[in-house]
Design a protein around this motif. Structure first.
Motif, PDB file in Angstrom:
ATOM      1  N   GLU A 151      31.789  34.754  37.131  1.00 60.42           N
ATOM      2  CA  GLU A 151      33.153  34.296  36.850  1.00 60.42           C
ATOM      3  C   GLU A 151      33.391  34.271  35.329  1.00 60.42           C
ATOM      4  N   VAL A 183      34.205  38.284  38.714  1.00 57.89           N
ATOM      5  CA  VAL A 183      34.564  37.605  39.954  1.00 57.89           C
ATOM      6  C   VAL A 183      35.665  36.590  39.655  1.00 57.89           C
ATOM      7  N   SER A 184      36.620  36.459  40.588  1.00 63.73           N
ATOM      8  CA  SER A 184      37.568  35.353  40.473  1.00 63.73           C
ATOM      9  C   SER A 184      37.351  34.397  41.644  1.00 63.73           C
ATOM     10  N   LYS A 185      37.534  33.139  41.380  1.00 62.81           N
ATOM     11  CA  LYS A 185      37.263  32.071  42.348  1.00 62.81           C
ATOM     12  C   LYS A 185      38.600  31.450  42.733  1.00 62.81           C
ATOM     13  N   TYR A 221      35.295  33.916  46.655  1.00 59.08           N
ATOM     14  CA  TYR A 221      35.015  34.703  45.458  1.00 59.08           C
ATOM     15  C   TYR A 221      35.419  36.142  45.733  1.00 59.08           C
ATOM     16  N   THR A 258      37.038  41.173  40.708  1.00 60.76           N
ATOM     17  CA  THR A 258      38.191  41.576  39.905  1.00 60.76           C
ATOM     18  C   THR A 258      38.148  43.105  39.753  1.00 60.76           C
TER      19      THR A 258
END
Lengths: 157, 157
Positions: free
Chosen positions: B61, B66-68, B80, B83
């Motif tokens: 992240e 990765v986006s959460k 998760y 991106t």
């Protein structure tokens, strides 16, 4: 799961990572592609501590990625070369480079450019479909596992 | 050289490895490509210890891979997703898989096959030249560094 079980996972990615899933190992492989074949050169270019470099080279030799040959009469002088198994890591190395160029540019142009001697042009090696030659987008890919095949066979009975 | 200096190396491969040069991290990325987006699923499929998984997800992240996002009203439920930067790791993941299939088959057929939905065929994604479309052999590639370019400019003066 213990770390040592990773090599036994029923996944080719996990098995590959059990050999090259380590930064120092990949930096050594990078340098071997760059033609650095001797311990001292590898030490300088990777920046690895000597004990780490020895360990990674021994591992790569055990895994058949690297072969070690004497290069002089002195018994303690060796050079390291990628085997066919090692050379086949080129797509991994080039894909990491392309990703680093694109996403971690550090405010600089790409430090290395590749020229394809066969055609003479600068190139960004690109992943394409072996069937149609088209570009590969992860959102356009389906995965079929052996388990799927077994399920399909069972369903047909 | 200290480990922390790797990210600052003037090499895109080293910079890429500072983000993904770790087996657990790559196994997490593999699972995100497989559509496993939740902590418990990632735990099961990677086999990572929970603290290790938390650490790697937080790192991914931080690095923008990765986006959460919350997936329910409960504040502690997240998923998760890769991106664009994360999805662009697909060539690395697929190249590792192809290498594992070829060189570490473990006496089994490839556990996963890929189908290119665009053309409908099973595929082995292959690295090709962006200029001529031909296959890439490491022995047919020349490297040009920015230093070469500076040298050439100096020589022309």
């Amino acid at each position: 799961m213990k770390w040592s079980d990773i090599a036994a996972q029923r996944c080719s990615i996990a098995r590959a990572l059990s050999v090259v899933g380590d930064t120092w190992t990949m930096l050594v492989v990078r340098e071997l592609f760059n033609g650095n074949r001797r311990f001292n050169g590898l030490l300088t270019e990777t920046g690895a501590p000597p004990a780490v470099l020895s360990d990674r080279l021994a591992g790569l030799e055990d895994d058949g990625v690297v072969s070690k040959r004497p290069y002089s009469q002195r018994a303690d002088r060796f050079e390291y070369r990628l085997t066919a198994k090692g050379r086949d890591l080129y797509p991994v190395v080039v894909s990491l480079m392309a990703w680093g160029d694109r996403w971690m540019p550090n405010g600089e142009p790409p430090p290395v450019q590749l020229r394809h001697r066969t055609c003479g042009h600068l190139t960004t090696p690109t992943l394409t479909c072996s069937a149609c030659g088209g570009s590969i987008d992860p959102r356009e890919m389906d995965r079929h596992t052996s388990a799927d095949a077994v399920d399909a066979t069972a369903a047909e009975r």
